[in-house]
Design a protein around this motif. Structure first.
Motif, PDB file in Angstrom:
ATOM      1  N   UNK A  67      14.298 -29.584  11.005  1.00 41.30           N
ATOM      2  CA  UNK A  67      15.588 -28.899  11.057  1.00 41.30           C
ATOM      3  C   UNK A  67      16.736 -29.852  10.707  1.00 41.30           C
ATOM      4  N   UNK A  68      17.537 -29.445   9.697  1.00 42.35           N
ATOM      5  CA  UNK A  68      18.677 -30.255   9.267  1.00 42.35           C
ATOM      6  C   UNK A  68      20.021 -29.567   9.528  1.00 42.35           C
ATOM      7  N   UNK A  69      20.040 -28.230   9.413  1.00 44.32           N
ATOM      8  CA  UNK A  69      21.280 -27.487   9.603  1.00 44.32           C
ATOM      9  C   UNK A  69      21.054 -26.377  10.616  1.00 44.32           C
ATOM     10  N   UNK A  70      21.839 -26.379  11.695  1.00 45.97           N
ATOM     11  CA  UNK A  70      21.705 -25.397  12.764  1.00 45.97           C
ATOM     12  C   UNK A  70      23.053 -24.745  13.048  1.00 45.97           C
ATOM     13  N   UNK A  71      23.076 -23.405  13.045  1.00 40.97           N
ATOM     14  CA  UNK A  71      24.296 -22.654  13.324  1.00 40.97           C
ATOM     15  C   UNK A  71      24.029 -21.656  14.436  1.00 40.97           C
ATOM     16  N   UNK A  72      24.785 -21.761  15.534  1.00 38.24           N
ATOM     17  CA  UNK A  72      24.736 -20.807  16.633  1.00 38.24           C
ATOM     18  C   UNK A  72      26.020 -19.989  16.609  1.00 38.24           C
ATOM     19  N   UNK A  73      25.890 -18.658  16.496  1.00 42.50           N
ATOM     20  CA  UNK A  73      27.040 -17.759  16.550  1.00 42.50           C
ATOM     21  C   UNK A  73      26.811 -16.777  17.695  1.00 42.50           C
ATOM     22  N   UNK A  74      27.663 -16.826  18.709  1.00 44.52           N
ATOM     23  CA  UNK A  74      27.530 -15.969  19.893  1.00 44.52           C
ATOM     24  C   UNK A  74      26.141 -16.109  20.499  1.00 44.52           C
ATOM     25  N   UNK A  75      25.721 -17.326  20.660  1.00 43.56           N
ATOM     26  CA  UNK A  75      24.442 -17.637  21.276  1.00 43.56           C
ATOM     27  C   UNK A  75      24.701 -18.215  22.667  1.00 43.56           C
ATOM     28  N   UNK A  76      23.912 -17.795  23.629  1.00 41.47           N
ATOM     29  CA  UNK A  76      24.062 -18.290  24.990  1.00 41.47           C
ATOM     30  C   UNK A  76      22.783 -18.993  25.423  1.00 41.47           C
ATOM     31  N   UNK A  77      22.943 -20.192  25.945  1.00 48.29           N
ATOM     32  CA  UNK A  77      21.842 -20.943  26.542  1.00 48.29           C
ATOM     33  C   UNK A  77      22.437 -22.030  27.425  1.00 48.29           C
ATOM     34  N   UNK A  78      21.719 -22.492  28.437  1.00 52.98           N
ATOM     35  CA  UNK A  78      22.253 -23.535  29.322  1.00 52.98           C
ATOM     36  C   UNK A  78      22.588 -24.797  28.535  1.00 52.98           C
ATOM     37  N   UNK A  79      23.683 -25.505  28.900  1.00 53.75           N
ATOM     38  CA  UNK A  79      24.051 -26.734  28.188  1.00 53.75           C
ATOM     39  C   UNK A  79      22.937 -27.767  28.153  1.00 53.75           C
ATOM     40  N   UNK A  80      22.142 -27.854  29.226  1.00 54.94           N
ATOM     41  CA  UNK A  80      21.057 -28.827  29.248  1.00 54.94           C
ATOM     42  C   UNK A  80      20.045 -28.516  28.153  1.00 54.94           C
ATOM     43  N   UNK A  81      19.849 -27.216  27.846  1.00 54.27           N
ATOM     44  CA  UNK A  81      18.939 -26.845  26.775  1.00 54.27           C
ATOM     45  C   UNK A  81      19.498 -27.243  25.414  1.00 54.27           C
ATOM     46  N   UNK A  82      20.821 -27.133  25.246  1.00 57.90           N
ATOM     47  CA  UNK A  82      21.431 -27.547  23.985  1.00 57.90           C
ATOM     48  C   UNK A  82      21.181 -29.029  23.735  1.00 57.90           C
ATOM     49  N   UNK A  83      21.423 -29.853  24.729  1.00 60.21           N
ATOM     50  CA  UNK A  83      21.187 -31.281  24.553  1.00 60.21           C
ATOM     51  C   UNK A  83      19.698 -31.572  24.376  1.00 60.21           C
ATOM     52  N   UNK A  84      18.859 -30.798  25.045  1.00 62.55           N
ATOM     53  CA  UNK A  84      17.420 -30.973  24.848  1.00 62.55           C
ATOM     54  C   UNK A  84      17.011 -30.664  23.430  1.00 62.55           C
ATOM     55  N   UNK A  85      17.599 -29.610  22.850  1.00 63.81           N
ATOM     56  CA  UNK A  85      17.318 -29.269  21.456  1.00 63.81           C
ATOM     57  C   UNK A  85      17.758 -30.397  20.537  1.00 63.81           C
ATOM     58  N   UNK A  86      18.994 -30.875  20.745  1.00 70.63           N
ATOM     59  CA  UNK A  86      19.528 -31.923  19.876  1.00 70.63           C
ATOM     60  C   UNK A  86      18.741 -33.224  20.014  1.00 70.63           C
ATOM     61  N   UNK A  87      18.310 -33.520  21.217  1.00 68.27           N
ATOM     62  CA  UNK A  87      17.569 -34.762  21.438  1.00 68.27           C
ATOM     63  C   UNK A  87      16.226 -34.760  20.730  1.00 68.27           C
ATOM     64  N   UNK A  88      15.658 -33.568  20.540  1.00 66.33           N
ATOM     65  CA  UNK A  88      14.334 -33.479  19.931  1.00 66.33           C
ATOM     66  C   UNK A  88      14.376 -33.072  18.464  1.00 66.33           C
ATOM     67  N   UNK A  89      15.586 -32.889  17.920  1.00 68.89           N
ATOM     68  CA  UNK A  89      15.738 -32.598  16.491  1.00 68.89           C
ATOM     69  C   UNK A  89      16.262 -33.854  15.809  1.00 68.89           C
TER      70      UNK A  89
END
Length: 529
Positions: A204-226
């Motif tokens: 994954x190189x480009x990620x766009x979230x529009x009106x997406x809801x998820x816990x902030x810890x999950x966002x950082x978890x996604x970024x840490x593993x991408x």
């Protein structure tokens, strides 16, 4: 003159070009081209892009189904379909549309590079949305995907016992290998549920979230593993408490139309940051991006009163960013000061006639020694919402040691203006004194300046436009300088005669030349360009 009446020019095109044209059509419409002739029967199967709108595929049948069946019953039916898939003849209209999408994907022979799917809530509940993503990634090798749930979050009226069922219609239960397997992924209108894993291969190189809801810890978890992620956009997402981003590979970040308590960004290779209508606490803004080259800050000021908060959160204007860099009252180094050291392009919204804003801008320019491109959208804030306006306002400059109109004359020694700045664009220009003095400072001191573009507001008076026009007579520090004055289209329509004089000025050696506009048509073409 000969004509080509009766000649089928479309059919004479090569198959590759026809497939490219068909790829611009909705998926079901592209399939329908197969009935045109034997040659067209399989052309759609080689289109590089497919686009689906589930509701439109069987619109009459789906509309009837929606009118005769409650949302609660439709979602229960979709959940049963997830456990016990039905035959095509037994499925409801929404299920039949989902099967049609599957059939088109199975028949397409590729190569398929990108796909866009807009689907209904029931396809989340049935798991078909995730199934399409898996098929596109694993079987079709699609690299770019846009997925959209057609209903905004919380579209249903929540009743007793139905919240859990509604969540099934909003939630995308996405395995992380599917999530991170695409190169470009856009998700819109979802509750996202995924479990980031370091063991999953990802591209994954480009990620766009529009009106997406998820816990902030999950966002950082996604970024840490991408580890390959380079571009991230968060638009109207449900991160109410905080946005914390730590991603060494990130190069572009945009956040827009969001309200959060805290923003913390740490990205060693970040090149571009865009803020667009963000409500936050300026004191809880922490940016660590030492390689930042482009900073943009925009706002939709009509929402300012709605977003104003006495608890410290407020519309994060360009001025707030400037003052976070260096506080006017007591200048100190800030946690975000380092982001300005390597800036090349700066785009901000700022009222150039407000003394407080002008002072902030002057400190900003001193902090950007390598700035080459400056864009200013000269927007005026609603001063009644500015709790500083009683001290720093447009008319009250008694606290200065000199009159405000001499501000730029007394502050001409900026490294970036004198030796680095190459282009300036000012939109919403009114021709008032402080604006004129700023442009005069640029003209007379910027040695590397190549182009100044000034776009007037429509209600700018001719007297104010003339004051700006007189700036062209001042000696220019740069012999390469071109000054472009653009009146608004409404102003041109009302006063065509005077508009002839507001034109594109170029300097050749020491002789200014005027490129006059001779007709309304030429004026409109000039403004359009």
């Amino acid at each position: 003159m000969s004509t080509n009446e009766g000649v089928d020019l479309i059919s004479n095109l090569p198959d590759e070009l026809l497939a490219a044209i068909i790829s611009l059509l909705p998926g079901s419409e592209g399939v329908r081209t197969s009935i045109l002739s034997r040659r067209w029967k399989s052309i759609w199967m080689h289109s590089s892009h497919l686009s689906f709108d589930q509701r439109q595929m069987l619109r009459p049948f789906i509309d009837l189904y929606l009118q005769t069946t409650s949302p609660y019953k439709r979602l229960k039916t979709a959940l049963r379909r997830k456990v016990m898939p039905r035959e095509e003849g037994d499925a409801d209209a929404i299920g039949q549309a989902a099967m049609l999408i599957n059939s088109i994907l199975d028949t397409h022979s590729g190569p398929l590079t990108s796909c866009k799917i807009r689907h209904m809530d029931e396809s989340c509940a049935s798991g078909e949305a995730v199934g399409w993503m898996r098929k596109l990634l694993e079987q079709k090798g699609v690299r770019e995907l846009s997925m959209e749930r057609e209903s905004p979050l919380n579209a249903f009226r929540i009743q007793n016992g139905q919240r859990r069922l509604e969540e099934h219609g909003m939630t995308l239960d996405l395995p992380f290998d599917i999530f991170s397997g695409f190169e470009v992924l856009q998700l819109k209108n979802y509750y996202l549920n995924t479990s980031p894993s370091v063991d999953v291969p990802q591209t994954l190189k480009t990620l766009t979230f529009i009106k997406v809801s998820l816990p902030p810890v999950d966002l950082q978890g996604i970024l840490s593993n991408c580890s390959s992620l380079e571009n991230l956009t968060l638009d109207s997402c449900g991160f109410r408490k905080e946005v914390k981003i730590n991603c060494p590979s990130l190069k572009f970040f945009k956040i827009c139309r969001m309200t959060v308590n805290e923003i913390v960004i740490s990205a060693a290779n970040l090149d571009v940051i865009e803020f667009d209508t963000i409500v936050s606490n300026p004191q809880r803004l922490d940016l660590k991006a030492p390689k930042l080259k482009v900073l943009r800050c925009y706002n939709d000021f009509k929402f300012e009163r709605r977003y104003y908060s006495a608890s410290g959160k407020k519309l994060l204007t360009s001025m707030e960013l400037l003052e976070a860099c260096r506080d006017i009252q007591s200048p100190q180094s800030s946690s975000i000061a380092n982001v300005f050291e390597n800036l090349v392009t700066l785009s901000i919204e700022l009222d150039l006639n407000n003394v407080r804003n002008v002072i902030s801008l002057s400190y900003y320019l001193r902090s950007c020694p390598h700035l080459q491109n400056l864009e200013i959208n000269n927007k005026v804030r609603n001063e009644s919402m500015d709790h500083y306006s009683s001290v720093f306002n447009d008319n009250g400059d008694d606290w200065l040691l000199f009159h405000k109109h001499f501000f730029w004359q007394r502050r001409v020694h900026f490294e970036c203006i004198n030796h680095q700045l190459k282009t300036i664009c000012i939109r919403g220009y009114t021709g008032k004194k402080l604006e004129v003095e700023f442009v005069k400072c640029i003209i007379t001191t910027a040695e590397k300046m190549e182009r100044i573009t000034i776009c007037f507001v429509d209600d700018c008076s001719w007297a104010q436009a003339t004051a700006t026009f007189c700036l062209l007579a001042f000696p220019r520090a740069s012999r390469k300088l071109s000054i472009i004055l653009k009146p608004g289209i409404e102003y041109i329509t009302k006063d065509v005669a005077n508009s002839y004089r507001i034109v594109n000025w170029k300097r050749s050696d020491d002789h200014p030349q005027v490129e006059a506009m001779k007709s309304k048509r030429n004026i409109k073409e000039y403004c359009d360009n």
